[in-house]
Write a protein that holds these residues in place. Structure first.
Motif, mmCIF file in Angstrom:
data_model
loop_
_atom_site.group_PDB
_atom_site.id
_atom_site.type_symbol
_atom_site.label_atom_id
_atom_site.label_comp_id
_atom_site.label_asym_id
_atom_site.label_seq_id
_atom_site.Cartn_x
_atom_site.Cartn_y
_atom_site.Cartn_z
ATOM 1 N N SER A 110 44.786 3.657 39.055
ATOM 2 C CA SER A 110 45.394 2.335 39.236
ATOM 3 C C SER A 110 44.428 1.236 38.801
ATOM 4 N N LEU A 111 43.171 1.404 39.174
ATOM 5 C CA LEU A 111 42.141 0.413 38.843
ATOM 6 C C LEU A 111 41.952 0.320 37.330
ATOM 7 N N ILE A 112 41.928 1.477 36.671
ATOM 8 C CA ILE A 112 41.701 1.504 35.223
ATOM 9 C C ILE A 112 42.914 0.974 34.464
ATOM 10 N N SER A 113 44.110 1.452 34.819
ATOM 11 C CA SER A 113 45.320 1.079 34.078
ATOM 12 C C SER A 113 45.682 -0.400 34.270
ATOM 13 N N SER A 114 45.365 -0.962 35.434
ATOM 14 C CA SER A 114 45.709 -2.357 35.721
ATOM 15 C C SER A 114 44.718 -3.343 35.107
ATOM 16 N N GLY A 115 43.533 -2.827 34.744
ATOM 17 C CA GLY A 115 42.496 -3.716 34.217
ATOM 18 C C GLY A 115 41.635 -4.341 35.297
ATOM 19 N N TYR A 116 41.988 -4.070 36.574
ATOM 20 C CA TYR A 116 41.215 -4.631 37.677
ATOM 21 C C TYR A 116 39.818 -4.020 37.798
ATOM 22 N N ILE A 117 39.540 -3.010 36.986
ATOM 23 C CA ILE A 117 38.204 -2.416 37.006
ATOM 24 C C ILE A 117 37.157 -3.457 36.626
ATOM 25 N N GLU A 118 37.582 -4.489 35.896
ATOM 26 C CA GLU A 118 36.658 -5.561 35.515
ATOM 27 C C GLU A 118 36.220 -6.393 36.714
ATOM 28 N N LEU A 119 36.908 -6.242 37.853
ATOM 29 C CA LEU A 119 36.495 -6.946 39.058
ATOM 30 C C LEU A 119 35.204 -6.365 39.641
ATOM 31 N N LEU A 120 34.923 -5.106 39.305
ATOM 32 C CA LEU A 120 33.729 -4.452 39.846
ATOM 33 C C LEU A 120 32.489 -5.047 39.202
ATOM 34 N N LYS A 121 31.648 -5.654 40.017
ATOM 35 C CA LYS A 121 30.477 -6.353 39.492
ATOM 36 C C LYS A 121 29.328 -5.408 39.176
ATOM 37 N N ASN A 122 29.290 -4.269 39.879
ATOM 38 C CA ASN A 122 28.221 -3.303 39.652
ATOM 39 C C ASN A 122 28.557 -2.466 38.415
ATOM 40 N N ASP A 123 27.743 -2.626 37.372
ATOM 41 C CA ASP A 123 28.029 -1.964 36.096
ATOM 42 C C ASP A 123 27.959 -0.441 36.196
ATOM 43 N N GLU A 124 27.064 0.083 37.042
ATOM 44 C CA GLU A 124 26.942 1.534 37.167
ATOM 45 C C GLU A 124 28.179 2.127 37.828
ATOM 46 N N ILE A 125 28.690 1.412 38.844
ATOM 47 C CA ILE A 125 29.930 1.856 39.496
ATOM 48 C C ILE A 125 31.078 1.827 38.498
ATOM 49 N N LYS A 126 31.177 0.730 37.761
ATOM 50 C CA LYS A 126 32.247 0.573 36.776
ATOM 51 C C LYS A 126 32.199 1.702 35.742
ATOM 52 N N LYS A 127 30.999 2.002 35.277
ATOM 53 C CA LYS A 127 30.829 3.046 34.261
ATOM 54 C C LYS A 127 31.218 4.422 34.808
ATOM 55 N N LEU A 128 30.762 4.728 36.035
ATOM 56 C CA LEU A 128 31.054 6.036 36.627
ATOM 57 C C LEU A 128 32.536 6.194 36.950
ATOM 58 N N VAL A 129 33.144 5.134 37.462
ATOM 59 C CA VAL A 129 34.581 5.183 37.776
ATOM 60 C C VAL A 129 35.384 5.417 36.493
ATOM 61 N N SER A 130 34.984 4.773 35.396
ATOM 62 C CA SER A 130 35.669 4.947 34.118
ATOM 63 C C SER A 130 35.533 6.372 33.596
ATOM 64 N N ARG A 131 34.364 6.985 33.815
ATOM 65 C CA ARG A 131 34.095 8.333 33.301
ATOM 66 C C ARG A 131 34.681 9.438 34.179
ATOM 67 N N MET A 132 34.881 9.146 35.464
ATOM 68 C CA MET A 132 35.247 10.200 36.414
ATOM 69 C C MET A 132 36.497 10.991 36.024
ATOM 70 N N PRO A 133 37.587 10.352 35.562
ATOM 71 C CA PRO A 133 38.763 11.154 35.170
ATOM 72 C C PRO A 133 38.443 12.160 34.066
ATOM 73 N N PHE A 134 37.572 11.786 33.131
ATOM 74 C CA PHE A 134 37.218 12.692 32.032
ATOM 75 C C PHE A 134 36.329 13.835 32.526
ATOM 76 N N LEU A 135 35.391 13.527 33.432
ATOM 77 C CA LEU A 135 34.528 14.559 33.998
ATOM 78 C C LEU A 135 35.358 15.583 34.774
ATOM 79 N N ILE A 136 36.331 15.072 35.538
ATOM 80 C CA ILE A 136 37.187 15.962 36.330
ATOM 81 C C ILE A 136 38.079 16.799 35.418
ATOM 82 N N ASP A 137 38.621 16.163 34.362
ATOM 83 C CA ASP A 137 39.472 16.909 33.418
ATOM 84 C C ASP A 137 38.696 18.055 32.776
ATOM 85 N N ASP A 138 37.446 17.783 32.385
ATOM 86 C CA ASP A 138 36.623 18.831 31.766
ATOM 87 C C ASP A 138 36.432 20.008 32.716
ATOM 88 N N TYR A 139 36.164 19.677 33.971
ATOM 89 C CA TYR A 139 35.914 20.731 34.961
ATOM 90 C C TYR A 139 37.190 21.510 35.284
#
Length: 225
Positions: A110-139
């Motif tokens: 929801s966060l990624i598709s809505s664009g609200y991920i840009e509200l996250l000020k912590n860049d490391e959190i933003k980066k990890l949240v963006s990558r997590m669906p791909f990491l999970i898909d690989d596994y």
């Protein structure tokens, strides 16, 4: 002239009043918008924290079942006619039961598709949240492949194996199947995908733990302020 100066002063004051009014209104709107965004950010952070904590628990449950399968592969490949049916049957049961990690990524997607991920000020959190669906898909892709092998083995066992054998002849039939090349080849296939699961699992878990830790710290910083 004095009249001209009075007019200029009057219009200047009026302009300043209008300018200050617009600026103050703009500042208040920005301040309100900033507060709303921060409240929304904290709301999302809390949802993400709850989501990843739940997923970490589900992952640990799933991965804990892959470990004995992996550990019993060498036992299986060392089987010979010297081993009893009971020994072989026990290991086959461990190897052929499949377990899958089925995470919930509602808040993340929801966060990624809505664009609200840009509200996250912590860049490391933003980066990890963006990558997590791909990491999970690989596994989970490796788990799906392992599951396919289990399904194939299930059909094969149903056709050739004798569940709960009643005599030595039926036990011998089961032993011969376990030692057969076709069945060993299916276990080799499983080993291939299980190896990826065993290698990628700890990496995925590390990302879960890191993300939860970052989010917890960020919520503390936001709420303290």
């Amino acid at each position: 002239t004095n009249n001209m100066k009075k007019y200029l002063l009057k219009y200047t004051l009026e302009f300043l009043v209008i300018f200050l009014g617009i600026s103050l209104s703009f500042f208040i709107n920005n301040w309100n918008e900033s507060n709303k965004n921060e409240e929304l950010e904290i709301k999302y952070l809390k949802s993400l924290k709850e989501e990843y904590e739940s997923n970490l628990m589900l992952f640990d449950q799933s991965f804990s079942h892959h470990i004995p399968r992996w550990n019993n592969l060498d036992v299986f490949f060392n089987f010979s006619n010297k081993n009893s049916f009971e020994e072989m049957d026990s290991v086959v049961n461990i190897l052929t039961i499949n377990w899958s990690f089925n995470p919930n990524l509602g808040a993340t997607n929801s966060l990624i598709s809505s664009g609200y991920i840009e509200l996250l000020k912590n860049d490391e959190i933003k980066k990890l949240v963006s990558r997590m669906p791909f990491l999970i898909d690989d596994y989970t892709e490796e788990e799906k492949r392992t599951e396919l092998v289990c399904v194939e083995m299930g059909y094969y066992l149903t056709e050739h194996y004798v569940y709960n054998p009643r005599n030595e002849k039926e036990k011998k039939q089961c032993v011969n199947l376990i030692l057969s090349t076709p069945f060993r080849n299916k276990i080799y296939d499983m080993q291939l995908w299980l190896e990826s699961i065993i290698l990628e699992g700890p990496v995925l878990r590390k990302n879960f733990v890191r993300l939860i830790e970052l989010i917890e710290n960020e919520i503390l910083v936001r709420t303290d302020n």
